[in-house]
Design an enzyme around this catalytic site. Structure first.
Site, short mmCIF file in Angstrom:
data_model
loop_
_atom_site.label_atom_id
_atom_site.label_comp_id
_atom_site.label_asym_id
_atom_site.label_seq_id
_atom_site.Cartn_x
_atom_site.Cartn_y
_atom_site.Cartn_z
N SER A 245 -44.97 7.94 -35.78
CA SER A 245 -44.19 8.26 -36.97
C SER A 245 -44.68 7.44 -38.17
CB SER A 245 -42.70 8.05 -36.68
OG SER A 245 -41.90 8.62 -37.69
N ASP B 157 -40.08 18.76 -33.36
CA ASP B 157 -39.75 17.53 -34.09
C ASP B 157 -38.93 17.87 -35.33
OD1 ASP B 157 -39.77 15.17 -35.63
OD2 ASP B 157 -41.73 14.58 -34.88
N HIS C 155 -38.77 14.30 -31.85
CA HIS C 155 -39.39 13.15 -32.52
C HIS C 155 -39.38 11.98 -31.55
CE1 HIS C 155 -41.08 11.17 -35.96
NE2 HIS C 155 -40.19 10.19 -35.87
#
Length: 190
Positions: free
Chosen positions: A96, A151, A185
């Site tokens: 991320s 995600d 995610h």
């Protein structure tokens, strides 16, 4: 391997995750981001490599913070070089926000790196890069980019746009993009 965690996390989580797959002859470094207020989260303080103002493609970006964070990563690389590890044997990676910082750092550093692992992320300050190939020492760097197709925080579209931009900047034969069905995610054993 220098692996950077995502927003609100610490290096401990990824250190534990990597422990199950690491090679005994490889050194793994999972640093902690500094704690700072994050605009996206109502200015609450949390571990963050740089400020995140919004999650849309046209959101304002923390240019100064991103550049400062990249300098911190470059300093980590310099320290490992001083410890006897050639920079071309160092892989940057992250998840991320940490993956975004890894990509940005690899494309802007003067240190030749072995590769980048970019998980569920995007390329920050993408408009600051020239159109077409970059001329830096990492113009042929190997990139493994992975993204879950479900995600909700960093949509797959961001990963797809990032891989296309990367293929225009560095040797496209060295860019691998993998998607994972049903993955949100987060990471998975796969």
């Amino acid at each position: 391997v220098i692996f950077l965690h995502g927003l609100g996390d610490t290096g401990h989580g990824w250190s534990e995750a990597l422990a199950g797959i690491k090679s005994p002859h490889v050194k793994y470094i999972c640093p902690h981001a500094p704690v700072m207020p994050v605009s996206l989260n109502m200015n609450m303080s949390m571990p963050s490599w740089f400020d995140i103002i919004g999650l849309s493609p046209d959101s304002q970006e923390d240019e100064a913070g991103i550049k400062q964070a990249a300098e911190s990563v470059k300093a980590l690389i310099d320290q490992e070089v001083r410890n006897g590890i050639p920079s071309n044997r160092i892989i940057l990676g992250g998840f991320s926000q940490g993956g975004a910082l890894s990509l940005y750092t690899a494309l802007t550093t003067h240190q030749k790196l072995a590769g980048v692992i970019a998980l569920s992320c995007w390329l920050p300050l993408r408009a600051s890069f020239p159109q077409g190939p970059i001329s830096g020492v990492n113009k042929d760097i190997a990139v493994l980019q992975c993204h879950g197709d479900c995600d909700p925080l960093v949509p797959l579209m961001f990963g797809s746009l990032t891989v296309e931009k990367l293929k225009s900047m560095i040797n496209p034969a060295n860019v691998t993009f993998k998607t994972y069905s049903g993955l949100m995610h987060s990471s998975s054993l796969e």
